[in-house]
Design a protein around this motif. Structure first.
Motif, PDB file in Angstrom:
ATOM      1  N   UNK A 466      82.591  -6.958  23.543  1.00  0.00           N
ATOM      2  CA  UNK A 466      83.163  -6.431  24.784  1.00  0.00           C
ATOM      3  C   UNK A 466      83.617  -7.608  25.647  1.00  0.00           C
ATOM      4  N   UNK A 467      84.547  -7.330  26.564  1.00  0.00           N
ATOM      5  CA  UNK A 467      85.061  -8.356  27.491  1.00  0.00           C
ATOM      6  C   UNK A 467      85.393  -9.646  26.748  1.00  0.00           C
ATOM      7  N   UNK A 468      86.215  -9.563  25.709  1.00  0.00           N
ATOM      8  CA  UNK A 468      86.369 -10.707  24.816  1.00  0.00           C
ATOM      9  C   UNK A 468      87.145 -11.886  25.394  1.00  0.00           C
ATOM     10  N   UNK A 469      88.131 -11.601  26.274  1.00  0.00           N
ATOM     11  CA  UNK A 469      88.966 -12.717  26.728  1.00  0.00           C
ATOM     12  C   UNK A 469      89.725 -12.308  27.984  1.00  0.00           C
ATOM     13  N   UNK A 470      89.783 -13.226  28.951  1.00  0.00           N
ATOM     14  CA  UNK A 470      90.562 -12.986  30.159  1.00  0.00           C
ATOM     15  C   UNK A 470      91.296 -14.269  30.516  1.00  0.00           C
ATOM     16  N   UNK A 471      92.122 -14.217  31.543  1.00  0.00           N
ATOM     17  CA  UNK A 471      92.879 -15.403  31.955  1.00  0.00           C
ATOM     18  C   UNK A 471      91.943 -16.530  32.379  1.00  0.00           C
ATOM     19  N   UNK A 472      90.843 -16.169  33.007  1.00  0.00           N
ATOM     20  CA  UNK A 472      89.907 -17.189  33.468  1.00  0.00           C
ATOM     21  C   UNK A 472      88.870 -17.572  32.432  1.00  0.00           C
ATOM     22  N   UNK A 473      88.814 -16.834  31.321  1.00  0.00           N
ATOM     23  CA  UNK A 473      87.857 -17.112  30.237  1.00  0.00           C
ATOM     24  C   UNK A 473      88.627 -17.053  28.914  1.00  0.00           C
ATOM     25  N   UNK A 474      89.336 -18.095  28.588  1.00  0.00           N
ATOM     26  CA  UNK A 474      90.231 -18.049  27.433  1.00  0.00           C
ATOM     27  C   UNK A 474      89.728 -18.811  26.212  1.00  0.00           C
TER      28      UNK A 474
END
Length: 552
Positions: A466-474
């Motif tokens: 879940x929540x695998x990747x975001x702009x701030x966690x790439x």
């Protein structure tokens, strides 16, 4: 009462038992397949219309409503307050006149001096032609020709229809073994003198030394009022108009009734009636002191309900009947705006929504719990299942912080999680042991997440991310991929499920070594197989046992 059969037969059956509208029970009539639910009797006052909606939602059927308020999209002025934790005042004749006037399209004078005004933001309230107190006449006093809906703690005046929010705290002091009848008489006298309604009482309050006073315990039990106690030191800090040196010498505080009432009323509470002393008559014993304070915030946790709704991935067809029924029950919905948008087709005109920001989960939980403590029936919405990375845990922790007698009803209604839907769309990847890991380090240190990933890899679990990747966690997803590749084949199949249950839904498969990390975002759930998972015919399967295992 619920009856399955023909409405005509039920009408003939119950007709001889009916007396008047005020005492009519709620009677629902269902067809044999449960597809239609008809509130035959007691639609508003007994709650049959609301009950029919909840039953229909639970059965996957339809509530057949023919009342004017339901058909016209206007507020059911004589019933809506129950969902907000209020009690009704005024005569049945007054309410009947008001409802008939609204059915004719006439305006209603609204005078609300206390209680939550959130209900006024609903489209049903705005369609009900409610005039503010200064409309037309420039006066807060209603005219004879205009029916009046009043929301206050005051006793309903002649001709008014009133809802009473629970805002009044009765501070009570008494001699030992004082008669219950004397306490009741003192309370009634104080409320009458102040012009306040008994149905607006939130609870009674006193010094902790009176916690075992049988008359006060009986009074609270008789009226279902909370009984709040304070220490002498806390009471002594409260400024009051009429402190007593005699009481101070006896109790350690110069005031019991006034100080307890004000302390229970909280910030900005105000004294509505200073202490009144009532002595026993010949048939009674003891003496009672009563003071009344009014709070700025209602308190009725015994009427409030907090429903944690798992709304599923987004497709309303995947919303569980239990969750639908709970949503029907609640006049207030709280949640992240996107999740509420997905449920918007189900929201009635008399229900409000309170939108929150994505990362403000604690604020949303506090808001929902606060409303429930005020007596409101509240739906707190999460996507998927509220117990899986949703709001249920945080809301329950906050609920547990409350004293036991200040807790509203708490219920969790499960929903279909993104993991379940991804697995169903992909085939059968979860047929052996599996685990879920969130890659978001906003609430969990990355060191802990990495340990869990290594343990999952070593244990050969099927892993859902879940929540695998975001702009701030790439970078975290690439690291997770590298960790899993140390313990399983490069060709391990991976399900890439994005926007499940929504119009933009997209499902694809990849080998673990070729996982397109850069295309994954926060709207994606990944299901990574174990060493036995495989692809065949466009479907992914994880065998129930390892090679050589015998399945009966």
């Amino acid at each position: 009462m619920i009856v399955i059969g023909a409405t005509g037969a039920v009408t003939r059956l119950i007709a001889p038992l009916l007396t008047d509208k005020d005492s009519d029970p709620a009677v629902l009539v269902l067809d044999a397949k449960g597809q239609r639910v008809v509130p035959l009797l007691g639609g508003h006052q007994a709650g049959a219309e609301q009950w029919s909606r909840e039953v229909a939602a639970a059965l996957g059927g339809e509530a057949v409503l023919t009342g004017d308020s339901a058909v016209s999209g206007r507020f059911a002025s004589d019933a809506f307050g129950h969902g907000w934790g209020w009690k009704r005042g005024g005569t049945g004749a007054n309410w009947s006149q008001l409802m008939k006037a609204q059915a004719r399209g006439e305006t209603t004078r609204l005078i609300q001096t206390m209680g939550s005004t959130l209900w006024q933001s609903s489209s049903a309230a705005q369609a009900s032609q409610l005039l503010g107190p200064d409309a037309e006449t420039g006066s807060a006093l209603p005219t004879r020709a205009t029916p009046t809906l009043e929301i206050s703690t005051s006793i309903a005046h002649a001709g008014a229809c009133t809802w009473h929010p629970p805002l009044l705290w009765l501070g009570i002091g008494c001699e030992r073994e004082t008669s219950l009848n004397l306490v009741e008489r003192a309370v009634s006298s104080a409320l009458e003198e102040a012009g306040l309604a008994e149905s607006a009482v939130a609870g009674i309050t006193s010094i902790d030394r009176k916690g075992d006073e049988r008359a006060l315990q009986a009074l609270a039990q008789l009226h279902h009022w909370p009984f709040r106690l304070h220490t002498a030191s806390a009471l002594s800090e409260v400024p009051v108009p009429t402190p007593s040196k005699v009481v101070a010498a006896e109790m350690g505080t110069g005031s019991v009734a006034e100080a307890a009432a004000l302390l229970s009323a909280g910030d900005n509470g105000r004294l509505k009636l200073s202490k009144r002393i009532t002595h026993a008559n010949e048939a009674e014993r003891g003496a009672v002191t009563v003071a009344i304070a009014e709070s700025m915030e209602a308190h009725a946790p015994q009427r409030g309900e907090l429903h944690l709704i798992g709304s599923g991935p987004g497709d309303l067809a995947l919303l569980t009947p239990e969750a639908r029924s709970a949503l029907e029950r609640c006049p207030a919905w709280v949640g992240y705006g996107l999740y509420l948008d997905l449920l918007e087709p189900l929201r009635r005109s008399d229900q409000i929504r309170l939108d929150g920001q994505l990362t403000m989960e604690r604020d949303r939980c506090r808001q929902a719990l606060s409303l429930a403590c005020q007596g409101v029936r509240v739906a707190l919405v999460s996507s998927g299942d509220s117990g899986i990375y949703g709001m249920a845990g945080l809301a329950l922790e906050l609920w547990m912080e409350l004293p036991e007698d200040a807790r509203p009803l708490f219920a969790v209604h499960p929903g279909i999680s993104a993991l379940q839907l991804a697995a169903a769309k992909a085939g059968a990847p979860l047929m052996h042991d599996f685990c879920t890991v969130s890659l978001s380090d906003r609430l969990t240190p990355w060191e802990v997440i990495e340990r869990r990933l290594k343990a999952a890899a070593n244990g050969n679990f099927v892993v859902a991310l879940y929540n695998p990747r975001s702009k701030g966690r790439d970078w975290q997803l690439q690291r997770a991929k590298d960790i899993l590749l140390t313990q399983r084949p490069d060709a391990t199949p991976v399900v890439i499920a994005r926007q499940l249950g929504r119009q933009e839904e997209h499902l694809s498969f990849s080998r673990l070594d070729n996982l397109p990390v850069d295309t994954v975002d926060m709207l994606t759930v990944l299901v990574i197989g174990n060493s036995s998972s495989r692809m065949e015919g466009g479907r992914m399967v994880t065998p129930r046992g390892y090679p050589g295992a015998e399945l009966s």
